[in-house]
Scaffold this motif. Sequence first.
Motif, PDB file in Angstrom:
ATOM      1  N   ILE A   1     -97.715 -30.641 -15.860  1.00 45.41           N
ATOM      2  CA  ILE A   1     -98.646 -29.901 -15.010  1.00 45.41           C
ATOM      3  C   ILE A   1     -98.127 -29.819 -13.581  1.00 45.41           C
ATOM      4  CG2 ILE A   1    -100.938 -30.000 -13.930  1.00 45.41           C
ATOM      5  CD1 ILE A   1    -101.969 -31.109 -16.632  1.00 45.41           C
ATOM      6  N   ARG A   2     -97.631 -30.940 -13.063  1.00 46.80           N
ATOM      7  CA  ARG A   2     -97.102 -30.949 -11.698  1.00 46.80           C
ATOM      8  C   ARG A   2     -95.857 -30.072 -11.581  1.00 46.80           C
ATOM      9  NH1 ARG A   2     -98.799 -36.301 -12.241  1.00 46.80           N
ATOM     10  NH2 ARG A   2     -96.744 -37.010 -12.921  1.00 46.80           N
ATOM     11  N   LYS A   3     -94.999 -30.131 -12.571  1.00 47.80           N
ATOM     12  CA  LYS A   3     -93.775 -29.326 -12.518  1.00 47.80           C
ATOM     13  C   LYS A   3     -94.074 -27.839 -12.628  1.00 47.80           C
ATOM     14  CE  LYS A   3     -90.565 -32.887 -14.075  1.00 47.80           C
ATOM     15  NZ  LYS A   3     -89.576 -33.311 -15.079  1.00 47.80           N
TER      16      LYS A   3
ATOM     17  N   MET B   1     -91.055 -12.395 -14.107  1.00 49.23           N
ATOM     18  CA  MET B   1     -91.677 -13.464 -13.317  1.00 49.23           C
ATOM     19  C   MET B   1     -93.163 -13.569 -13.613  1.00 49.23           C
ATOM     20  SD  MET B   1     -90.053 -13.516  -9.485  1.00 49.23           S
ATOM     21  CE  MET B   1     -89.635 -11.788  -9.322  1.00 49.23           C
ATOM     22  N   HIS B   2     -93.852 -12.444 -13.581  1.00 50.07           N
ATOM     23  CA  HIS B   2     -95.303 -12.468 -13.768  1.00 50.07           C
ATOM     24  C   HIS B   2     -95.686 -12.859 -15.193  1.00 50.07           C
ATOM     25  CE1 HIS B   2     -96.224  -9.752 -10.054  1.00 50.07           C
ATOM     26  NE2 HIS B   2     -95.732 -10.929  -9.744  1.00 50.07           N
ATOM     27  N   ARG B   3     -94.933 -12.406 -16.171  1.00 43.38           N
ATOM     28  CA  ARG B   3     -95.217 -12.831 -17.555  1.00 43.38           C
ATOM     29  C   ARG B   3     -94.988 -14.333 -17.701  1.00 43.38           C
ATOM     30  NH1 ARG B   3     -92.847  -7.694 -19.152  1.00 43.38           N
ATOM     31  NH2 ARG B   3     -90.799  -8.693 -19.212  1.00 43.38           N
ATOM     32  N   SER B   4     -93.939 -14.849 -17.058  1.00 46.86           N
ATOM     33  CA  SER B   4     -93.647 -16.277 -17.147  1.00 46.86           C
ATOM     34  C   SER B   4     -94.742 -17.105 -16.481  1.00 46.86           C
ATOM     35  CB  SER B   4     -92.293 -16.577 -16.489  1.00 46.86           C
ATOM     36  OG  SER B   4     -91.237 -15.913 -17.162  1.00 46.86           O
TER      37      SER B   4
ATOM     38  N   MET C   1     -97.084 -19.848 -18.349  1.00 46.42           N
ATOM     39  CA  MET C   1     -97.164 -21.230 -17.907  1.00 46.42           C
ATOM     40  C   MET C   1     -98.589 -21.617 -17.526  1.00 46.42           C
ATOM     41  SD  MET C   1     -94.337 -22.891 -18.223  1.00 46.42           S
ATOM     42  CE  MET C   1     -94.221 -22.013 -19.794  1.00 46.42           C
ATOM     43  N   ARG C   2     -99.348 -20.680 -17.023  1.00 45.31           N
ATOM     44  CA  ARG C   2    -100.751 -20.978 -16.694  1.00 45.31           C
ATOM     45  C   ARG C   2    -101.553 -21.274 -17.964  1.00 45.31           C
ATOM     46  NH1 ARG C   2    -103.267 -17.688 -11.595  1.00 45.31           N
ATOM     47  NH2 ARG C   2    -102.044 -18.787 -10.018  1.00 45.31           N
ATOM     48  N   LYS C   3    -101.230 -20.580 -19.034  1.00 45.40           N
ATOM     49  CA  LYS C   3    -101.900 -20.863 -20.312  1.00 45.40           C
ATOM     50  C   LYS C   3    -101.534 -22.261 -20.812  1.00 45.40           C
ATOM     51  CE  LYS C   3    -102.042 -16.018 -21.793  1.00 45.40           C
ATOM     52  NZ  LYS C   3    -101.497 -15.024 -22.750  1.00 45.40           N
ATOM     53  N   VAL C   4    -100.253 -22.593 -20.675  1.00 43.97           N
ATOM     54  CA  VAL C   4     -99.799 -23.932 -21.078  1.00 43.97           C
ATOM     55  C   VAL C   4    -100.510 -24.999 -20.248  1.00 43.97           C
ATOM     56  CG1 VAL C   4     -97.824 -25.503 -21.065  1.00 43.97           C
ATOM     57  CG2 VAL C   4     -97.547 -23.169 -21.915  1.00 43.97           C
ATOM     58  N   LYS C   5    -100.538 -24.796 -18.953  1.00 42.28           N
ATOM     59  CA  LYS C   5    -101.175 -25.753 -18.048  1.00 42.28           C
ATOM     60  C   LYS C   5    -102.652 -25.946 -18.394  1.00 42.28           C
ATOM     61  CE  LYS C   5    -101.974 -26.486 -13.095  1.00 42.28           C
ATOM     62  NZ  LYS C   5    -101.814 -25.890 -11.743  1.00 42.28           N
TER      63      LYS C   5
ATOM     64  N   TRP D   1     -93.114 -25.191  -9.786  1.00 45.45           N
ATOM     65  CA  TRP D   1     -92.316 -24.020 -10.162  1.00 45.45           C
ATOM     66  C   TRP D   1     -93.036 -22.731  -9.775  1.00 45.45           C
ATOM     67  CZ3 TRP D   1     -93.479 -20.133 -13.703  1.00 45.45           C
ATOM     68  CH2 TRP D   1     -92.422 -19.284 -14.049  1.00 45.45           C
ATOM     69  N   GLU D   2     -94.326 -22.674 -10.078  1.00 43.92           N
ATOM     70  CA  GLU D   2     -95.105 -21.464  -9.780  1.00 43.92           C
ATOM     71  C   GLU D   2     -95.173 -21.193  -8.284  1.00 43.92           C
ATOM     72  OE1 GLU D   2     -99.705 -20.857  -9.659  1.00 43.92           O
ATOM     73  OE2 GLU D   2     -99.106 -20.628 -11.757  1.00 43.92           O
TER      74      GLU D   2
END
Length: 239
Positions: A138-140, A100-103, A107-111, A144-145
């Motif tokens: 970004i919204r998704k 979970m934390h790695r994901s 995703m934060r890097k992608v955002k 999700w987060e």
Amino acid sequence: KPYPGGPPAPAVLPANAGINRFTWDFRTAALPDVPNVFVYGDYRGHRVAPGRYKARLRFRGETSETDLEVVTDPRLTATAADWAERQKFVNIIEEGISEMHRSVNDMRKVKKQIESYQDLLKTDPNAKDLNETGGQIIRKIGDWESNIIEPRSKNGQDVINWPNKLNSEFMNIRNSLESHDPRVTQGVRERTTDLQAEWQKLRQSLEVINQEIDRYNKLFKEKNFPAVITDKKDNSINN
């Protein structure tokens, strides 16, 4: 560096001249975190089961090893099977937290990358559909987060104001498994199954987001935007 609600600072072996002492707390390595996000839980690794272990010290190409044994409390009636079952559930929970934390970190890097391009291309008419797609991603990612972590919590009091999310629920179950008696209760078994099902749903949602990221990358490539975008007025590139 430690921060409120995060993992403890790593234990450092002293290196002063003469004899140094280091005390092992019988725990494995700490779990990965989401930097600067407060979690009402314990990031420390789990306590190991009774058994034989090896301490190994490496320094400048030299290695020194010694065997050691962790013995069970003689007052306990737990069997080897009890310890094995506890370890099984600990592994399930810790793998879930780590994933979970790695994901979330990924995703934060992608955002962050998409937000950067959104800012650079916000006035470019050729990037309208790209910006719309990026905004949806970004919204998704944010939605999700929000099911996994609670970034609004900053201290132990805030957990009253903001509900714990899935990572805290996983940590709570792991805390139950840390009791002195290793025997796993039926409640822990059932709750672990429930949490695994919740994480599986969020995994599937993440796969959908990753597919949209692939489409974003394809669209970006089709637009032929440069990797480095300047603020020049003629930075729009039309096919």
